[in-house]
Design a protein around this motif. Structure first.
Motif, PDB file in Angstrom:
ATOM      1  N   UNK A 425       0.825  -1.208   0.000  1.00  0.00           N
ATOM      2  CA  UNK A 425       0.000   0.000   0.000  1.00  0.00           C
ATOM      3  C   UNK A 425       0.862   1.263   0.000  1.00  0.00           C
ATOM      4  N   UNK A 426       0.192   2.411  -0.135  1.00  0.00           N
ATOM      5  CA  UNK A 426       0.935   3.677  -0.201  1.00  0.00           C
ATOM      6  C   UNK A 426       1.742   3.957   1.064  1.00  0.00           C
ATOM      7  N   UNK A 427       1.274   3.466   2.227  1.00  0.00           N
ATOM      8  CA  UNK A 427       2.007   3.785   3.467  1.00  0.00           C
ATOM      9  C   UNK A 427       3.387   3.120   3.476  1.00  0.00           C
ATOM     10  N   UNK A 428       3.444   1.855   3.080  1.00  0.00           N
ATOM     11  CA  UNK A 428       4.738   1.157   3.122  1.00  0.00           C
ATOM     12  C   UNK A 428       5.664   1.694   2.027  1.00  0.00           C
ATOM     13  N   UNK A 429       5.070   2.109   0.913  1.00  0.00           N
ATOM     14  CA  UNK A 429       5.880   2.689  -0.167  1.00  0.00           C
ATOM     15  C   UNK A 429       6.507   3.998   0.309  1.00  0.00           C
ATOM     16  N   UNK A 430       5.707   4.827   0.977  1.00  0.00           N
ATOM     17  CA  UNK A 430       6.227   6.100   1.488  1.00  0.00           C
ATOM     18  C   UNK A 430       7.295   5.862   2.550  1.00  0.00           C
ATOM     19  N   UNK A 431       7.060   4.852   3.412  1.00  0.00           N
ATOM     20  CA  UNK A 431       8.055   4.583   4.459  1.00  0.00           C
ATOM     21  C   UNK A 431       9.358   4.081   3.854  1.00  0.00           C
ATOM     22  N   UNK A 432       9.246   3.311   2.795  1.00  0.00           N
ATOM     23  CA  UNK A 432      10.466   2.833   2.125  1.00  0.00           C
ATOM     24  C   UNK A 432      11.228   4.023   1.526  1.00  0.00           C
ATOM     25  N   UNK A 433      10.468   4.968   0.946  1.00  0.00           N
ATOM     26  CA  UNK A 433      11.111   6.142   0.332  1.00  0.00           C
ATOM     27  C   UNK A 433      11.921   6.921   1.358  1.00  0.00           C
ATOM     28  N   UNK A 434      11.511   6.864   2.629  1.00  0.00           N
ATOM     29  CA  UNK A 434      12.253   7.571   3.680  1.00  0.00           C
ATOM     30  C   UNK A 434      13.609   6.922   3.918  1.00  0.00           C
ATOM     31  N   UNK A 435      13.690   5.595   3.707  1.00  0.00           N
ATOM     32  CA  UNK A 435      14.974   4.919   3.960  1.00  0.00           C
ATOM     33  C   UNK A 435      15.776   4.722   2.668  1.00  0.00           C
TER      34      UNK A 435
END
Ligand SMILES: NC(=O)c1ccc[n+]([C@@H]2O[C@H](COP(=O)([O-])OP(=O)(O)OC[C@H]3O[C@@H](n4cnc5c(N)ncnc54)[C@H](O)[C@@H]3O)[C@@H](O)[C@H]2O)c1
Length: 442
Positions: A425-435
């Protein structure tokens, strides 16, 4: 029926290393999702092995790629080898006992005659069997070549990317355009289409191409899988699914989808095949991925609306990089249009009761209604009109972020996954983008 199982945490670093292999089962196209898997596999030093769907000559014969086509396909893959065996699935061109194929029978059908067409179940099952025998024979040839290409004991990911199966007949394009993009007099509700003879034909064909090919892959690779695991290697199967996506709406994450997603039945069959494989101890996962712009999604309009709020999800998770991504996206807008306006418009649609009330995870996929289709198409058009050039879209920029992030998450998760289905989902994609900030770079 699947449980809703989103991937909640960034996976631990997988053990894939140089010498391990990513084998794509499905041809790579320019904007396709599989580009993300390839990027991640290359970053880890893995060997990428491609396959092709093959090509049809003008007389309908299925063939391998010519040397020029092969060179082009290998260049697109970024230099990796492609096993030149045509892996087209489906049965629309099959002629059981010399009888005319589905495609041949549909040649003279006009769009306004669609309700009167029907196929004998017995003929469809014979055509389907012939297509399956051809596909399995070609898969067996691919496995023979893989035996020589994959080093003993290597870890391997078989990545299923196939989806499709619209029978090749002219009658379908105007009809499906009415089902997926029709408003006013042009609107054709998906339910009667799906219940018609042509709908039933599509159902069988989608199941074969989008769903059953995963089961065929798992069966055809059994001997190779056993040899690799006996030598200490890990074998994983990944497949791209779609079963709605968790996105930001009114500031919180919620599952949503769109209608009519007629491939949904075949995508649930794909999930069932992963579950059946898991019950035999095979590491197979369907990764349900967000809506993005690719060659395959070009037939649809409006499905991309749910991609816009990814910008807000990324803004919530990433600091500096998000500003750069937003600047790039804002530069694509027409004079007077703003990202804030774009996101408001998308959110208005995504939270409209007409849309949210029509969708439910438990009874997915839903059929279309005229009012809901018209709202989706009008919103999509308004969002397109906010762009300076409708060939340079914010959603294309965001699609790149999504295919990169999903590629990373799929490869890393495949190493030791225990789930038959996972939603990216978009939340895990965004969290990955942070790392992994390179995911949101140009
Ligand atoms: N685009 C999206 O919004 C979206 C969302 C979620 C999941 N997916 C899934 O991602 C996967 C890749 O799709 P994509 O959107 O990158 O598009 P794509 O067009 O790049 O890929 C489609 C794939 O299907 C294969 N294919 C098509 N017809 C076939 C046939 N008859 N026999 C064998 N193979 C056939 C193609 O060779 C290609 O590998 C698909 O499973 C698709 O359903 C896409």
């Amino acid at each position: 029926m699947s449980d809703y199982t989103p991937l909640r945490a960034i996976p631990e670093t997988a053990g894939y290393k140089p010498g391990d292999c990513l084998v794509l089962i499905g041809e790579l196209f320019g904007r396709g999702y599989a580009n993300g898997l390839i990027e991640e596999a290359r970053r880890l030093g893995m060997t990428v092995i491609g396959t092709t769907v093959g090509r049809r000559d003008s007389d309908g014969t299925l063939r391998c790629l010519t040397p020029e086509e092969l060179a082009d396909a290998e260049a697109l893959l970024g230099g990796g080898a492609i096993i030149n065996v045509p892996l087209e699935a489906g049965f629309d061109m099959e002629t059981p006992d010399g009888e005319p194929s589905v495609a041949e029978r549909l040649k003279k059908v006009k769009p306004d005659e669609w309700e009167s067409v029907s196929f004998d179940d017995e003929f469809i099952s014979r055509a389907r069997e012939l297509g399956r025998v051809r596909f399995m024979a070609n898969l067996a040839r691919v496995m023979t070549e893989l035996e020589t290409l994959i080093p003993a004991g290597a870890n391997v990911i078989f990545a299923h990317t196939m989806a499709g199966g619209i029978p090749r007949a002219r009658v379908f394009m105007p009809l499906l355009n009415r089902v997926f993009k029709g408003s006013g007099d042009k609107y054709l509700p998906s339910a009667p289409f799906w219940q018609s003879g042509l709908g039933k034909l599509c159902d069988a064909s989608f199941n074969e191409v989008t769903g059953d090919t995963l089961r065929h892959l798992i069966t055809a690779s059994a001997a190779l899988r056993e040899r690799l695991t006996a030598a200490g290697g890990r074998v994983a199967y990944t497949a791209y699914g779609y079963h709605g996506t968790g996105i930001l709406r009114n500031g919180s994450f919620a599952w949503q989808s769109y209608t009519p997603y007629l491939q949904g039945y075949a995508k649930m069959l794909l999930e069932d095949h992963a579950k059946a494989a898991r019950s035999q101890g095979i590491n197979a996962t369907v990764f349900n991925c967000p809506e993005i712009l690719t060659n395959s999604s070009a037939l649809f309009l409006g499905v991309e609306i749910s991609l816009y709020p990814l910008l807000q999800a990324i803004r919530a998770e990433v600091d500096d990089g998000a500003a750069a991504l937003e600047t790039r996206c804002a530069a694509l807008l027409a004079d007077g249009a703003t990202l804030a306006g774009l996101l408001e418009e998308a959110n208005r649609y995504l939270t409209a009761p007409l849309i949210t009330d029509a969708l439910s995870f438990d009874t997915w996929p839903q059929h279309s209604t005229k009012e809901q289709m018209e709202l989706m198409l009008a919103t999509s058009n308004r969002l397109m009109e906010m762009h300076a050039d409708q060939k340079q879209l914010v959603c294309a920029e965001l699609s790149k972020v999504v295919f990169r992030a999903t590629g990373h998450l799929m490869v890393q998760t495949a190493w030791s996954c225990a789930e038959p289905t996972l939603w990216l989902n978009h939340d895990i994609i965004a969290r990955l983008a942070a790392t992994r900030p390179e995911i949101i770079q140009p």
